[in-house]
Design an enzyme around this catalytic site. Structure first.
Site, PDB file in Angstrom:
ATOM      1  N   LYS A  71     -67.822 -44.087  51.840  1.00 14.96           N
ATOM      2  CA  LYS A  71     -68.342 -42.793  50.865  1.00 14.96           C
ATOM      3  C   LYS A  71     -68.041 -43.089  49.441  1.00 14.96           C
ATOM      4  O   LYS A  71     -68.713 -42.701  48.388  1.00 14.96           O
ATOM      5  CB  LYS A  71     -67.525 -41.406  51.373  1.00 14.96           C
ATOM      6  CG  LYS A  71     -68.268 -40.193  50.900  1.00 14.96           C
ATOM      7  CD  LYS A  71     -67.742 -39.112  51.855  1.00 14.96           C
ATOM      8  CE  LYS A  71     -66.182 -39.022  52.100  1.00 14.96           C
ATOM      9  NZ  LYS A  71     -65.670 -37.925  51.189  1.00 14.96           N
ATOM     10  N   ARG A 100     -65.806 -28.650  53.734  1.00 12.60           N
ATOM     11  CA  ARG A 100     -65.288 -29.187  54.746  1.00 12.60           C
ATOM     12  C   ARG A 100     -65.338 -28.423  56.139  1.00 12.60           C
ATOM     13  O   ARG A 100     -64.897 -28.626  57.057  1.00 12.60           O
ATOM     14  CB  ARG A 100     -63.716 -29.550  54.595  1.00 12.60           C
ATOM     15  CG  ARG A 100     -63.993 -30.918  53.886  1.00 12.60           C
ATOM     16  CD  ARG A 100     -62.336 -31.608  53.778  1.00 12.60           C
ATOM     17  NE  ARG A 100     -62.310 -32.860  53.222  1.00 12.60           N
ATOM     18  CZ  ARG A 100     -61.406 -33.624  52.806  1.00 12.60           C
ATOM     19  NH1 ARG A 100     -60.222 -33.117  53.186  1.00 12.60           N
ATOM     20  NH2 ARG A 100     -61.542 -34.766  52.044  1.00 12.60           N
ATOM     21  N   ARG A 157     -56.559 -53.422  56.828  1.00 13.61           N
ATOM     22  CA  ARG A 157     -56.360 -53.355  55.489  1.00 13.61           C
ATOM     23  C   ARG A 157     -54.777 -53.157  55.288  1.00 13.61           C
ATOM     24  O   ARG A 157     -54.433 -52.638  55.876  1.00 13.61           O
ATOM     25  CB  ARG A 157     -56.931 -51.770  54.804  1.00 13.61           C
ATOM     26  CG  ARG A 157     -56.874 -51.785  53.586  1.00 13.61           C
ATOM     27  CD  ARG A 157     -58.061 -50.593  53.365  1.00 13.61           C
ATOM     28  NE  ARG A 157     -57.445 -49.242  53.507  1.00 13.61           N
ATOM     29  CZ  ARG A 157     -58.099 -47.960  53.387  1.00 13.61           C
ATOM     30  NH1 ARG A 157     -59.130 -48.266  52.513  1.00 13.61           N
ATOM     31  NH2 ARG A 157     -57.693 -46.854  53.774  1.00 13.61           N
ATOM     32  N   ARG A 180     -50.381 -49.216  55.167  1.00  7.53           N
ATOM     33  CA  ARG A 180     -50.195 -47.737  55.401  1.00  7.53           C
ATOM     34  C   ARG A 180     -50.067 -47.232  56.757  1.00  7.53           C
ATOM     35  O   ARG A 180     -51.100 -47.366  57.490  1.00  7.53           O
ATOM     36  CB  ARG A 180     -50.954 -47.044  54.325  1.00  7.53           C
ATOM     37  CG  ARG A 180     -50.970 -47.482  52.721  1.00  7.53           C
ATOM     38  CD  ARG A 180     -51.939 -46.433  51.941  1.00  7.53           C
ATOM     39  NE  ARG A 180     -51.720 -46.847  50.475  1.00  7.53           N
ATOM     40  CZ  ARG A 180     -52.755 -47.284  49.585  1.00  7.53           C
ATOM     41  NH1 ARG A 180     -53.688 -47.614  50.097  1.00  7.53           N
ATOM     42  NH2 ARG A 180     -52.421 -47.608  48.524  1.00  7.53           N
ATOM     43  N   ARG A 212     -57.250 -39.358  62.972  1.00 12.30           N
ATOM     44  CA  ARG A 212     -58.137 -38.758  61.844  1.00 12.30           C
ATOM     45  C   ARG A 212     -59.622 -38.760  61.955  1.00 12.30           C
ATOM     46  O   ARG A 212     -60.182 -37.547  61.473  1.00 12.30           O
ATOM     47  CB  ARG A 212     -57.631 -39.737  60.566  1.00 12.30           C
ATOM     48  CG  ARG A 212     -56.363 -39.751  59.771  1.00 12.30           C
ATOM     49  CD  ARG A 212     -56.078 -40.675  58.696  1.00 12.30           C
ATOM     50  NE  ARG A 212     -56.974 -40.770  57.627  1.00 12.30           N
ATOM     51  CZ  ARG A 212     -57.288 -41.820  56.844  1.00 12.30           C
ATOM     52  NH1 ARG A 212     -56.764 -42.954  57.012  1.00 12.30           N
ATOM     53  NH2 ARG A 212     -57.745 -41.574  55.583  1.00 12.30           N
TER      54      ARG A 212
END
Length: 225
Positions: A19, A93, A127, A160, A171
């Site tokens: 995004k 949202r 990542r 992370r 998530r």
């Protein structure tokens, strides 16, 4: 009739859907002002505005910021942009937030990036970050020269908490549950356009072609497609 018409859009997509990349390309190619609700929230907290203090209090207590507070924040930031074409990112949202936006502005298009959950899991869990500098590596397409170490300093890279497989799965589930009603809301209004794929560079030409048809007048910037 010769006047340029303002174009207002919302972009939606799960964490890791690309995004941010697509938003920046839209802003550059079509001269839309990119407005992130997260940036608005952080700026208000930093400036210690009334809304910022209220939101910080909610966050500090581990509570969700109420719909009406987030809506007031975004709508106040949009005030004064009546003659500006914009792309709203991170809001709405919930259906309540979509209603609040709809009560003030007509949204012309909602761009939904539909990337398979498995692809997003692979992206995010690959990542790794060098925390002191913020440099980000991806094991699949941008790996460090030496595994687990920053290219510049040689210091260790970390993953992370947000990028751990368990957290990513949670998530994605949270995002799907929360935003599905919003997508249905915009689908019922006939403004939802979904772009599906696994690679941002392959999704982008379709988004670009769609906006080229949708945006009134000669509003494209000189940015490359």
């Amino acid at each position: 009739m010769g006047l340029q018409t303002v174009f207002r859009a919302v972009i939606m997509g799960a964490p890791g859907s690309g995004k941010g990349t697509v938003s920046s390309r839209i802003a550059q190619s079509f001269a839309l002002k990119h407005l992130s609700s997260g940036d608005m929230l952080r700026a208000n907290i930093e400036a210690k505005t009334d809304l910022g203090l209220l939101m910080k209090s909610c966050i500090d207590q581990g509570q969700l910021v109420p719909d009406d507070v987030i809506s007031r924040l975004v709508l106040s930031s949009l005030r004064g942009l009546e003659q500006t074409s914009w792309l709203l990112d991170g809001f709405p949202r919930t259906v309540a937030q979509a209603d609040a936006l709809d009560s003030v502005y007509d949204v012309d298009s909602v761009i939904n990036l539909d990337v398979p959950s498995q692809t997003i899991r692979e992206r995010l869990t690959s990542r790794w970050v060098h925390l002191p500098s913020g440099r980000v590596y991806n094991i699949d397409f941008n790996p460090p020269k030496k595994p687990g170490l920053d290219d510049v300093t040689g210091e260790p890279l970390v993953q992370r908490d947000d990028d751990s497989p368990e957290t990513v799965s949670r998530r994605l589930k949270d995002y799907a549950r929360q935003t599905q009603p919003v997508l249905e809301y915009y689908r019922s209004k006939g403004v939802l356009e979904t772009f599906s794929g696994t690679e941002t560079n392959k999704i982008w030409p379709h988004v670009h072609a769609f906006l080229t048809r949708k945006i009134p007048g000669n509003q494209q910037a000189l940015g490359k497609a």
